[in-house]
Design an enzyme around this catalytic site. Structure first.
Site, PDB file in Angstrom:
ATOM      1  N   ASN A  44       0.889  -1.152  -0.053  1.00  0.00           N
ATOM      2  CA  ASN A  44       0.281  -0.219  -0.492  1.00  0.00           C
ATOM      3  C   ASN A  44       0.525   1.461   0.138  1.00  0.00           C
ATOM      4  OD1 ASN A  44      -2.298  -1.467   0.106  1.00  0.00           O
ATOM      5  ND2 ASN A  44      -2.479  -1.879   2.189  1.00  0.00           N
ATOM      6  N   HIS A 132     -15.305  -1.248   2.559  1.00  0.00           N
ATOM      7  CA  HIS A 132     -14.568  -2.070   3.648  1.00  0.00           C
ATOM      8  C   HIS A 132     -14.921  -2.638   5.265  1.00  0.00           C
ATOM      9  CE1 HIS A 132     -10.574  -2.264   5.934  1.00  0.00           C
ATOM     10  NE2 HIS A 132     -10.707  -2.240   4.940  1.00  0.00           N
ATOM     11  N   GLU A 176     -16.394   3.955  -0.172  1.00  0.00           N
ATOM     12  CA  GLU A 176     -15.698   4.845  -0.741  1.00  0.00           C
ATOM     13  C   GLU A 176     -14.918   5.191  -1.983  1.00  0.00           C
ATOM     14  OE1 GLU A 176     -12.853   0.781  -0.529  1.00  0.00           O
ATOM     15  OE2 GLU A 176     -14.496   0.013   0.949  1.00  0.00           O
ATOM     16  N   SER A 180     -11.474  -1.484  -2.127  1.00  0.00           N
ATOM     17  CA  SER A 180      -9.873  -1.778  -2.780  1.00  0.00           C
ATOM     18  C   SER A 180      -9.931  -3.207  -3.194  1.00  0.00           C
ATOM     19  CB  SER A 180      -9.939  -2.220  -0.552  1.00  0.00           C
ATOM     20  OG  SER A 180     -10.747  -1.540   0.306  1.00  0.00           O
ATOM     21  N   ASP A 206     -14.844   7.382   2.344  1.00  0.00           N
ATOM     22  CA  ASP A 206     -13.613   6.532   3.290  1.00  0.00           C
ATOM     23  C   ASP A 206     -12.251   7.142   1.719  1.00  0.00           C
ATOM     24  OD1 ASP A 206     -11.443   5.159   3.662  1.00  0.00           O
ATOM     25  OD2 ASP A 206     -12.755   3.635   4.517  1.00  0.00           O
ATOM     26  N   HIS A 209      -7.200   4.532  -0.086  1.00  0.00           N
ATOM     27  CA  HIS A 209      -6.528   4.233  -0.941  1.00  0.00           C
ATOM     28  C   HIS A 209      -6.414   5.400  -2.359  1.00  0.00           C
ATOM     29  CE1 HIS A 209      -7.091  -0.097  -0.290  1.00  0.00           C
ATOM     30  NE2 HIS A 209      -8.119   0.484  -0.347  1.00  0.00           N
ATOM     31  N   LYS A 240      -0.879   3.902   4.265  1.00  0.00           N
ATOM     32  CA  LYS A 240      -1.062   3.408   3.464  1.00  0.00           C
ATOM     33  C   LYS A 240      -0.182   4.410   2.306  1.00  0.00           C
ATOM     34  CE  LYS A 240      -4.815   0.872   2.776  1.00  0.00           C
ATOM     35  NZ  LYS A 240      -6.264   1.161   3.737  1.00  0.00           N
TER      36      LYS A 240
END
Ligand SMILES: *Cc1c(COP(=O)(O)O)cnc(C)c1O
Length: 394
Positions: A44, A132, A176, A180, A206, A209, A240
């Site tokens: 990550n 997630h 997100e 993910s 969120d 990433h 990450k």
């Protein structure tokens, strides 16, 4: 006494889903395993910052004595508050041009803490089907009703809102930005449009990433899609691309104050070490200058996605550096991961329940530390692996 635990582990083992820690050590972008050096394709560390020793040396040479404690010894509400916390919060809030920012020990803490704090019995949470595990846990802890809409299906979400909005005091949409497992991206503008149609709908995004990787200044998809101002809870993590530990929410001041008063993982857990927050603060300031890393990463990712889609013929959900090579069968996926490792490439198999049944995959997450030649090598190995798969099917 323990026989049911043993039986369960045995069952997991039989279906190829038993987990164990890998025995590995690290050296920059490489992983060492059984005396073999492997390129880390499951990291990550998206911008390659964790693998950058010069950056660490630069940080260590300028750190102030007051930032050195390796523990805060307490929750921030008791004696664990250090000036570096407020400094980083102020910096992040300024960069996002929002009123407030609040730090947390991890993304997991953020996601299991914020939703239970702000949701009550008159709240409905409506979450994307693929959010997630930490968000799912947060939703479960929030003692309220919740529904899920089909992944990125905003018509489905619109239908749910139309039906439910008048029945609740408040509705919170949870998504997100970059997902993910498929590496695809939410359309935040559409979500905001939907939200605007109601008085009582809030939006929680969120960006675990995406922060560092997207946006002109690396602030994430909300920056790229130009909609920072309209997200009620904009969450990002430092573990990450930011090569550190911890998380933040960017929000209005009233939300921050409310969380400080009600969010249990914030109130009842020892705050991050000041040393660690100083490291995050140092790296955060690098973000705007990392445009060449972001561009290099985007090019690498585009090349790998194109190869898997065009030459291996797999539908490609991703438009980011998280690139799934979907095999389907669990055992087969593990075998292919082993083959990659034999070729010096460390990429992990992801199996159910992390992903839906029948979609076991190798999940590549590329980083800016990877060079073009290394990606070429990966592509060549994948070509051979795929050929063998096809021969086995015949
Ligand atoms: C990794 C991740 C988290 C958890 O963040 P940590 O800081 O590792 O606890 C939360 N949400 C998403 C989408 C993630 O990918």
């Amino acid at each position: 006494m323990y026989s049911s635990f043993k039986t369960k582990l045995q069952q997991l083992s039989e279906i190829g889903q038993k987990r164990a820690f890998p025995e590995i050590s690290h050296s920059g972008k490489w992983i060492e395993q059984n005396e073999q050096r492997l390129l880390n394709l499951s990291s990550n560390d998206y911008l390659g910052l964790a693998a950058d020793n010069q950056l660490l040396a630069a940080f260590l040479s300028q750190i102030k004595d007051s930032e050195i404690p390796l523990t805060s010894s307490s929750s921030r509400l008791l004696t664990g508050n250090f000036p570096i916390y407020a400094e980083l919060e102020q910096r992040i809030a300024n960069d996002f041009q929002r009123e407030a920012c609040l730090l947390f020990n991890s993304g997991y803490h953020a996601n299991i803490g914020i939703l239970p704090a702000v949701a009550d019995r008159n709240t409905l949470i409506v979450a994307d089907k693929l959010v997630h595990a930490s968000l799912i846990d947060g939703i479960r802890l929030a003692e309220c009703k919740w529904l899920r809409y089909r992944h990125n299906d905003y018509q489905h979400l619109a239908d749910i809102l139309a039906k439910q909005a008048s029945r609740y005091e408040r509705i919170i949409i949870v998504t997100e930005s970059v997902f993910s497992m498929d590496g695809d991206i939410a359309d935040l503008a559409t979500l905001i449009q939907l939200k605007r149609q109601y008085q009582n709908v809030l939006l929680y995004v969120d960006e675990a990433h995406a922060v560092g990787v997207f946006g002109k200044n690396g602030l994430g998809i909300a920056e790229q899609q130009n909609c920072i101002a309209e997200i009620d809870f904009l969450v990002g993590t430092f573990g990450k691309a930011l090569a550190s530990m911890g998380a933040y929410v960017v929000c209005d001041q009233v939300i921050k104050d409310y969380l400080i008063n009600t969010m249990r993982p914030l109130i009842f857990s020892t705050a991050l070490p000041p040393f660690n927050v100083a490291w995050t603060n140092f790296l955060w300031q690098q973000l705007p200058q990392l445009q060449s890393q972001r561009e290099h990463l985007a090019q690498l990712s585009q090349r790998l996605r194109y190869f898997i889609q065009q030459e291996l013929g797999q539908p490609m959900p991703s438009s980011t550096n998280v690139v799934p090579y979907i095999i389907g069968d669990n055992q087969q996926t593990v075998i292919i991961a082993t083959q990659l490792q034999q070729n010096g490439l460390y990429a992990l198999p992801i199996r159910p329940p992390t992903v839906p049944k029948g979609t076991a995959r190798i999940r590549f997450s590329l980083t800016a530390a990877i060079i073009d030649e290394e990606l070429t090598q990966l592509i060549e190995v994948l070509r051979v692996v795929q050929q063998q798969r096809m021969e086995n099917l015949e």
